[in-house]
Design a protein around this motif. Structure first.
Motif, mmCIF file in Angstrom:
data_model
loop_
_atom_site.group_PDB
_atom_site.id
_atom_site.type_symbol
_atom_site.label_atom_id
_atom_site.label_comp_id
_atom_site.label_asym_id
_atom_site.label_seq_id
_atom_site.Cartn_x
_atom_site.Cartn_y
_atom_site.Cartn_z
ATOM 1 N N ARG A 31 0.848 -1.190 0.000
ATOM 2 C CA ARG A 31 0.000 0.000 0.000
ATOM 3 C C ARG A 31 0.886 1.243 0.000
ATOM 4 N NH1 ARG A 31 -3.615 -2.908 4.111
ATOM 5 N NH2 ARG A 31 -5.559 -3.131 2.986
ATOM 6 N N PRO A 32 1.026 1.900 -1.149
ATOM 7 C CA PRO A 32 1.749 3.174 -1.161
ATOM 8 C C PRO A 32 0.999 4.182 -0.291
ATOM 9 C CG PRO A 32 1.442 2.348 -3.387
ATOM 10 C CD PRO A 32 0.602 1.498 -2.481
ATOM 11 N N ARG A 33 1.731 5.004 0.426
ATOM 12 C CA ARG A 33 1.151 6.004 1.319
ATOM 13 C C ARG A 33 1.571 7.398 0.877
ATOM 14 N NH1 ARG A 33 -2.868 3.425 3.031
ATOM 15 N NH2 ARG A 33 -2.470 1.734 4.475
ATOM 16 N N GLY A 34 0.621 8.306 0.838
ATOM 17 C CA GLY A 34 0.914 9.687 0.479
ATOM 18 C C GLY A 34 1.130 9.846 -1.012
ATOM 19 N N PRO A 35 1.667 10.984 -1.403
ATOM 20 C CA PRO A 35 1.881 11.241 -2.831
ATOM 21 C C PRO A 35 2.828 10.209 -3.444
ATOM 22 C CG PRO A 35 2.227 13.224 -1.536
ATOM 23 C CD PRO A 35 2.073 12.089 -0.568
ATOM 24 N N PHE A 36 2.511 9.784 -4.637
ATOM 25 C CA PHE A 36 3.303 8.785 -5.346
ATOM 26 C C PHE A 36 4.373 9.528 -6.133
ATOM 27 C CE2 PHE A 36 4.348 5.082 -7.651
ATOM 28 C CZ PHE A 36 3.603 4.019 -7.193
ATOM 29 N N THR A 75 8.775 6.600 -4.048
ATOM 30 C CA THR A 75 7.789 5.538 -3.844
ATOM 31 C C THR A 75 8.090 4.371 -4.778
ATOM 32 O OG1 THR A 75 6.155 7.258 -3.357
ATOM 33 C CG2 THR A 75 5.322 5.020 -3.721
ATOM 34 N N GLY A 76 8.386 4.680 -6.027
ATOM 35 C CA GLY A 76 8.718 3.642 -6.998
ATOM 36 C C GLY A 76 9.952 2.863 -6.602
ATOM 37 N N ILE A 77 10.966 3.568 -6.123
ATOM 38 C CA ILE A 77 12.203 2.920 -5.684
ATOM 39 C C ILE A 77 11.907 2.003 -4.497
ATOM 40 C CG2 ILE A 77 14.457 3.330 -4.602
ATOM 41 C CD1 ILE A 77 14.542 5.937 -6.359
ATOM 42 N N GLU A 78 11.115 2.497 -3.547
ATOM 43 C CA GLU A 78 10.776 1.684 -2.380
ATOM 44 C C GLU A 78 9.930 0.480 -2.770
ATOM 45 O OE1 GLU A 78 9.286 3.928 0.953
ATOM 46 O OE2 GLU A 78 10.907 5.380 0.779
ATOM 47 N N LEU A 79 8.968 0.671 -3.678
ATOM 48 C CA LEU A 79 8.161 -0.456 -4.148
ATOM 49 C C LEU A 79 9.052 -1.530 -4.768
ATOM 50 C CD1 LEU A 79 5.046 1.261 -5.762
ATOM 51 C CD2 LEU A 79 5.012 -0.410 -3.895
ATOM 52 N N MET A 80 9.951 -1.129 -5.651
ATOM 53 C CA MET A 80 10.824 -2.105 -6.305
ATOM 54 C C MET A 80 11.732 -2.796 -5.291
ATOM 55 S SD MET A 80 9.833 -2.455 -9.310
ATOM 56 C CE MET A 80 11.082 -3.642 -9.745
ATOM 57 N N ALA A 81 12.220 -2.070 -4.295
ATOM 58 C CA ALA A 81 13.068 -2.684 -3.265
ATOM 59 C C ALA A 81 12.278 -3.721 -2.473
ATOM 60 C CB ALA A 81 13.631 -1.611 -2.334
ATOM 61 N N VAL A 82 11.037 -3.394 -2.111
ATOM 62 C CA VAL A 82 10.206 -4.340 -1.375
ATOM 63 C C VAL A 82 9.914 -5.560 -2.248
ATOM 64 C CG1 VAL A 82 7.912 -4.721 -0.379
ATOM 65 C CG2 VAL A 82 9.158 -2.619 0.139
ATOM 66 N N LEU A 133 1.474 -10.400 -6.089
ATOM 67 C CA LEU A 133 1.535 -9.073 -5.489
ATOM 68 C C LEU A 133 0.189 -8.393 -5.672
ATOM 69 C CD1 LEU A 133 3.232 -6.766 -4.213
ATOM 70 C CD2 LEU A 133 3.634 -5.986 -6.544
ATOM 71 N N ILE A 134 -0.364 -7.899 -4.572
ATOM 72 C CA ILE A 134 -1.569 -7.077 -4.630
ATOM 73 C C ILE A 134 -1.121 -5.661 -4.297
ATOM 74 C CG2 ILE A 134 -3.843 -6.626 -3.641
ATOM 75 C CD1 ILE A 134 -3.995 -9.642 -3.003
ATOM 76 N N LEU A 135 -1.355 -4.750 -5.208
ATOM 77 C CA LEU A 135 -0.936 -3.359 -5.055
ATOM 78 C C LEU A 135 -2.183 -2.511 -4.837
ATOM 79 C CD1 LEU A 135 1.377 -1.333 -5.092
ATOM 80 C CD2 LEU A 135 1.210 -1.286 -7.584
ATOM 81 N N ASP A 136 -2.320 -1.969 -3.631
ATOM 82 C CA ASP A 136 -3.499 -1.202 -3.231
ATOM 83 C C ASP A 136 -3.282 0.279 -3.538
ATOM 84 O OD1 ASP A 136 -5.648 0.021 -2.014
ATOM 85 O OD2 ASP A 136 -5.319 -0.879 -0.049
ATOM 86 N N LEU A 137 -4.024 0.779 -4.508
ATOM 87 C CA LEU A 137 -3.907 2.177 -4.933
ATOM 88 C C LEU A 137 -5.144 2.976 -4.550
ATOM 89 C CD1 LEU A 137 -2.433 1.426 -8.469
ATOM 90 C CD2 LEU A 137 -1.188 2.184 -6.435
ATOM 91 N N THR A 138 -5.781 2.601 -3.427
ATOM 92 C CA THR A 138 -7.029 3.262 -3.044
ATOM 93 C C THR A 138 -6.838 4.538 -2.237
ATOM 94 O OG1 THR A 138 -7.232 1.835 -1.088
ATOM 95 C CG2 THR A 138 -8.384 1.144 -3.097
ATOM 96 N N GLU A 139 -5.655 4.752 -1.691
ATOM 97 C CA GLU A 139 -5.450 5.980 -0.923
ATOM 98 C C GLU A 139 -5.519 7.169 -1.880
ATOM 99 O OE1 GLU A 139 -1.865 8.000 1.462
ATOM 100 O OE2 GLU A 139 -2.616 6.138 2.345
ATOM 101 N N PRO A 140 -6.311 8.178 -1.519
ATOM 102 C CA PRO A 140 -6.433 9.340 -2.415
ATOM 103 C C PRO A 140 -5.073 9.950 -2.737
ATOM 104 C CG PRO A 140 -8.021 9.474 -0.633
ATOM 105 C CD PRO A 140 -7.114 8.315 -0.322
ATOM 106 N N GLY A 141 -4.905 10.307 -3.977
ATOM 107 C CA GLY A 141 -3.680 10.974 -4.404
ATOM 108 C C GLY A 141 -2.533 10.047 -4.730
ATOM 109 N N THR A 142 -2.737 8.735 -4.652
ATOM 110 C CA THR A 142 -1.606 7.849 -4.908
ATOM 111 C C THR A 142 -1.425 7.529 -6.377
ATOM 112 O OG1 THR A 142 -2.911 5.832 -4.567
ATOM 113 C CG2 THR A 142 -1.736 6.708 -2.653
#
Length: 125
Positions: free
Chosen positions: A27-32, A36-43, A55-64
């Motif tokens: 789940r990305p948090r805050g502005p994308f 964020t991309g670097i952290e996603l790829m590292a995870v 992988l389930i990628l949750d993009l429901t947080e507003p602004g992500t």
């Protein structure tokens, strides 16, 4: 004190091994942004070392989800497809689906309205 391994600076990580071995929810948090991309790829790379299968990628947080996120998510989808890891996106049709459609990449993704929907029938990709 060590940082919480379930959260990077901008990505919350939830292993789903109790539901399906090899599955993980991000789940990305805050502005994308690029970080964020670097952290996603590292995870994702770290989880792949532990037999990531879905992988389930949750993009429901507003602004992500915007143009930067779209580019990063497409790159993630291409890489996961290359290595045989399933991907399910969670997001609303107006916020996520319409951007995928306009960009011409909708066919790369299965979009679910909620994490619960994405978790249903985990046997199928």
């Amino acid at each position: 004190m060590d940082p919480d391994p379930s959260m990077t600076r901008s990505v919350q990580v939830e292993p789903l091994d109790h539901v399906r071995p090899g599955a993980c929810l991000l789940r990305p948090r805050g502005p994308f942004h690029a970080r964020t991309g670097i952290e996603l790829m590292a995870v994702i790379d770290g989880r792949r070392a532990h037999a990531l299968d879905l992988l389930i990628l949750d993009l429901t947080e507003p602004g992500t989800f915007g143009p930067v996120a779209l580019q990063i998510v497409v790159q993630i989808a291409m890489e996961l497809r290359r290595v045989g890891v399933g991907l399910r996106l969670v997001g609303s049709e107006p916020a996520v689906g319409s951007l995928l459609t306009v960009a011409g990449v909708r066919s790369l993704f299965t979009l679910h309205g909620t994490v619960g929907e994405a978790l249903d029938n985990l046997g199928a990709r």
